[in-house]
Scaffold this active site. Structure first.
Site, mmCIF file in Angstrom:
data_model
loop_
_atom_site.group_PDB
_atom_site.id
_atom_site.type_symbol
_atom_site.label_atom_id
_atom_site.label_comp_id
_atom_site.label_asym_id
_atom_site.label_seq_id
_atom_site.Cartn_x
_atom_site.Cartn_y
_atom_site.Cartn_z
ATOM 1 N N GLU A 1 35.684 32.021 -18.745
ATOM 2 C CA GLU A 1 34.308 32.104 -19.245
ATOM 3 C C GLU A 1 33.606 30.754 -19.325
ATOM 4 O OE1 GLU A 1 34.498 34.386 -22.888
ATOM 5 O OE2 GLU A 1 35.589 36.015 -21.913
ATOM 6 N N ASN B 1 38.457 33.357 -14.578
ATOM 7 C CA ASN B 1 38.214 34.675 -15.179
ATOM 8 C C ASN B 1 36.886 34.657 -15.937
ATOM 9 O OD1 ASN B 1 39.342 37.336 -15.877
ATOM 10 N ND2 ASN B 1 39.454 36.555 -17.983
ATOM 11 N N HIS C 1 33.950 44.461 -18.564
ATOM 12 C CA HIS C 1 33.586 45.112 -19.836
ATOM 13 C C HIS C 1 32.241 45.782 -19.586
ATOM 14 C CE1 HIS C 1 36.827 43.231 -22.052
ATOM 15 N NE2 HIS C 1 36.459 42.028 -21.641
ATOM 16 N N GLU D 1 39.983 42.991 -17.486
ATOM 17 C CA GLU D 1 39.833 43.415 -18.897
ATOM 18 C C GLU D 1 39.012 44.698 -18.980
ATOM 19 O OE1 GLU D 1 38.349 40.183 -21.326
ATOM 20 O OE2 GLU D 1 39.612 38.708 -20.315
ATOM 21 N N ASP E 1 37.137 47.916 -19.694
ATOM 22 C CA ASP E 1 36.844 48.960 -20.686
ATOM 23 C C ASP E 1 35.390 49.376 -20.469
ATOM 24 O OD1 ASP E 1 35.629 46.707 -21.856
ATOM 25 O OD2 ASP E 1 37.051 46.595 -23.512
HETATM 26 O O1 9MR Z 1 40.445 41.479 -27.335
HETATM 27 C C1 9MR Z 1 40.403 40.194 -27.896
HETATM 28 C C2 9MR Z 1 40.157 40.298 -29.371
HETATM 29 O O2 9MR Z 1 41.278 40.842 -30.023
HETATM 30 C C3 9MR Z 1 39.863 38.940 -29.953
HETATM 31 O O3 9MR Z 1 39.459 39.080 -31.317
HETATM 32 C C4 9MR Z 1 38.775 38.282 -29.150
HETATM 33 C C5 9MR Z 1 38.486 36.922 -29.713
HETATM 34 O O4 9MR Z 1 37.650 36.178 -28.903
HETATM 35 O O5 9MR Z 1 39.162 38.184 -27.799
HETATM 36 C C6 9MR Z 1 39.306 39.429 -27.226
HETATM 37 O O6 9MR Z 1 39.596 39.319 -25.847
HETATM 38 C C7 9MR Z 1 38.606 38.669 -25.054
HETATM 39 C C8 9MR Z 1 39.321 38.004 -23.924
HETATM 40 O O7 9MR Z 1 40.298 37.133 -24.402
HETATM 41 C C9 9MR Z 1 38.357 37.255 -23.020
HETATM 42 N N1 9MR Z 1 37.295 38.094 -22.565
HETATM 43 C C10 9MR Z 1 36.614 38.867 -23.586
HETATM 44 C C11 9MR Z 1 37.604 39.646 -24.425
HETATM 45 C C12 9MR Z 1 36.884 40.523 -25.423
HETATM 46 O O8 9MR Z 1 36.204 39.760 -26.343
#
Ligand code: 9MR
Length: 679
Positions: free
Chosen positions: A165, A208, A245, A273, A275
């Site tokens: 990101e 990513n 997402h 990722e 969903d």
């Molecule tokens: O799913 C993850 C969640 O449990 C955490 O609280 C969050 C914190 O930033 O990160 C989420 O996963 C993220 C991933 O690492 C990177 N892309 C976005 C995902 C959803 O926020």
């Protein structure tokens, strides 16, 4: 194998009786189909050479519903938070891998692949990093973090999200503000990828991001320009992860175009990722089909298992409901992985890879061909061990090493030896540890099988002593850690007594599924036996012994192996037979469960699993026997999971001219590598 039985064995193999056409096989003689519709996401994805993974949270692994779905459906896992910077290096130079290891070890023991997520990200970054203002300090800290984390899992993580990101949302197409960009400049991404390549050259290195699925978005174009620039300048990058997402509408119309355009730069693409709000079945199917239609889209990961596990739980975006039941999107995803065109959006162009995915291959082929190494492992006698042959090997890969246990035979009888090495080229120079000096003890011990019994966190060595015996050890690499022998049975089960005739009770083999453990054994008289006990009772409770397969004596002789084929619902049975030429070879069968009947795969002398006729020997034909050994597994636990592709088999062979006392024959170990793998 049993040393007591051997004199005269080779003479007894004057077996014109053994014309394979005359063998009576108790199972249906159907060939494996060319294409099978798999019943799980991972197995279906594997049929086109892809993985289907999920994000995993260490804290949920104790939840039985969660772990059951995880192990049934997925063949890749991504730690959801446990490999992030705040989890792995919460204070400078102090690394903690407890939760990451928990996910990693569990997955690899089950043959699931692991995606590493993530090394450099502005979020979930400890305050001590985000407050650094000095470029040299930050560069050193970043490089050290990448190197230390990658090094811990070196060679065992298939893809790493090296940078996550880094680009800004909105119309700029530029990198976002972060401590990394602000202190190091945009070159931090290149620096991170170069460091990552040196740390683990085997891992695929991915960039990513989210909101890069729409080809027309400025952010997508910004990432595309960076990847194109990296490829043109030789900056190491292997893949782009598109998080996916999505809102309820699913992927943008240009999603497949975006995947194809990135792939055309010479990188793999992965959906990392996934969903989708409310999980509409069509939206999932369209996402999956876009990947299936792009040859370099190598895998899909959903960001959690049940809706209740999701970071956006209130939107119910996943494939399983809160009770762990499959939602409609599960079925559409499974169908789309199988290449069905039913849900394909009109106007989305299929390329040649789509056509390929329609005729997906069976998990294992129905014919095999192999290359053999030369002799890799030979006996090493010492002052108290006069060894003629090294035999019956069992092998696992664990902690970066091969661990091999084998029988050693000589004039004083049989016992066991242990050796380890990092590479097959070093197998011949490994130290041989004789286990008669340990609590396993002297006397008749032979035909070992090793595996890690994850529920008890113990290694098991199963071997024959006249009974079916085992020892345990918390540390596979410590030969002195094995316990004294214990027996699985109080005495030979009645059904074996009734059928063994003049044979011998040999070659015990344990494999477990999620509910039961099974103990197989042979009688050198045409019977393969199977006993069973619940996983919670292992190693006790093996009762109800049954005949699992039978044939004429030499057609179903001994040395059976049973494995789970990774990413499929197939089990593979190998049994050693004595051919019409008196030489040893392997036949193979498959079944959909461990207690089911076995269907022939490559099971005849003319189409064997492995026999001298389907093995080439580039280093010289040092053996005509392909005898007792075992497959190189994908994991090391009690599920005995093997990869579906590029099989390797460690076997015993011997000089074709050697003769005389069976116990003194010069058995050596060599390695077969499959040459007709289709994936
Ligand atoms: O799913 C993850 C969640 O449990 C955490 O609280 C969050 C914190 O930033 O990160 C989420 O996963 C993220 C991933 O690492 C990177 N892309 C976005 C995902 C959803 O926020």
């Amino acid at each position: 194998m049993n040393p007591l039985k051997r004199l005269g064995r080779r003479r007894a193999s004057v077996l014109s009786l053994l014309a394979v056409g005359a063998l009576v096989t108790p199972v249906a003689a159907t060939a494996a189909p060319d294409a099978v519709r798999a019943s799980t996401l991972g197995a279906q994805a594997a049929q086109s050479g892809r993985y289907f993974g999920t994000a995993v949270a260490a804290g949920r692994l104790g939840d039985g519903t969660y772990s059951t779905i995880l192990d049934r459906e997925f063949n890749s896992v991504t730690p959801e938070n446990e490999m992030k910077w705040d989890a792995t290096e919460p204070s400078r130079g102090s690394f903690t891998f407890g939760a990451a290891d928990q996910i990693f070890n569990r997955a690899t023991a089950r043959g699931q692949r692991v995606r590493g997520h993530t090394l450099v990200w502005h979020s979930q970054l400890p305050g001590w990093v985000s407050s650094i203002r000095d470029a040299n300090t930050l560069r050193g800290v970043m490089n050290n973090h990448i190197t230390t984390v990658m090094n811990r899992y070196k060679g065992r993580i298939h893809s790493w999200d090296v940078v996550n990101e880094a680009f800004a949302d909105g119309g700029s197409g530029q990198m976002r503000s972060s401590v990394f960009r602000d202190v190091l400049g945009t070159g931090f991404v290149e620096q991170a990828f170069r460091t990552a390549r040196s740390a683990d050259p085997a891992a695929k290195l991915c960039y990513n991001d989210y909101n890069i699925e729409d080809w027309n978005a400025a952010k997508t174009q910004g990432v595309y320009r960076m990847v194109r620039d990296f490829k043109s300048r030789g900056v190491p990058i292997d893949c782009v992860g598109l998080q996916a997402h999505f809102g309820a509408g699913g992927p943008p119309a240009s999603f497949q175009t975006t995947l194809s355009n990135f792939a055309a730069l010479g990188v793999d693409v992965q959906i990392t990722e996934l969903d989708i709000a409310q999980a509409p079945p069509t939206a999932y199917a369209n996402t999956v089909r876009a990947c299936m239609n792009v040859a370099r889209c190598t895998g899909i990961t959903v960001w959690g298992i049940r809706d209740s596990d999701s970071w956006r739980s209130s939107e119910n975006p996943l494939l399983f409901d809160r009770g762990g039941n499959k939602k409609p999107a599960y079925q559409s995803t499974l169908t789309a992985l199988g290449g069905s065109a039913a849900t394909q959006r009109s106007g989305v162009r299929s390329d040649r890879s789509a056509a390929r995915s329609h005729k997906s291959a069976a998990a294992l082929p129905s014919r095999f061909s192999w290359n053999s190494s030369g002799k890799l492992i030979s006996p090493k006698s010492d002052a108290t061990h006069n060894i003629a042959g090294i035999k019956d090997p069992t092998v696992v890969q664990y902690n970066g090493k091969y661990h091999v246990f084998a029988s050693v035979a000589g004039s004083s009888g049989y016992n066991l030896v242990y050796l380890n090495f990092t590479d097959w080229s070093q197998a011949g120079s490994a130290t041989h540890h004789y286990l008669d000096r340990t609590a396993i003890g002297a006397g008749y011990r032979a035909a070992p099988q090793v595996f890690y019994y994850a529920p008890q966190r113990l290694w098991y060595l199963v071997y024959q002593t006249g009974n079916a015996s085992y020892s345990t050890n918390p540390d596979i690499s410590n030969p002195n850690g094995w316990s004294a022998p214990r027996h699985f049975y109080s005495s030979m089960p009645d059904i074996i007594k009734q059928n063994i005739g003049n044979g011998y009770w040999v070659d015990m083999w344990v494999i477990c599924d999620s509910a039961n453990c099974y103990l197989f054994s042979s009688d050198d008289n045409g019977h393969l036996y199977r006993s069973q006990t619940p996983v919670g009772q292992f190693p006790n409770g093996f009762t109800n012994t049954v005949i699992a397969a039978q044939d004429s004596k030499f057609a179903l002789f001994e040395a059976s192996n049973v494995y789970k084929v990774q990413g499929s619902n197939q089990y593979l049975l190998l049994v050693e037979a004595v051919g019409s030429d008196g030489r040893r070879y392997f036949r193979s069968w498959t079944a959909s469960s461990l207690a089911a009947s076995w269907t022939p795969l490559a099971a005849s002398e003319s189409n064997p699993f492995a026999k001298s006729g389907n093995v080439t020997f580039p280093a010289g034909a040092w053996t005509r026997d392909i005898s007792h050994g075992e497959m190189i597994r994908a994991g090391y636990d009690q599920t005995l999971t093997i990869p579906p592709c590029k099989l390797q088999y460690l076997f015993q062979g011997k000089d074709p001219n050697a003769d005389g006392d069976y116990n003194l024959l010069p058995w050596r170990l060599g390695l077969l590598t499959q040459t007709n793998s289709s994936c």
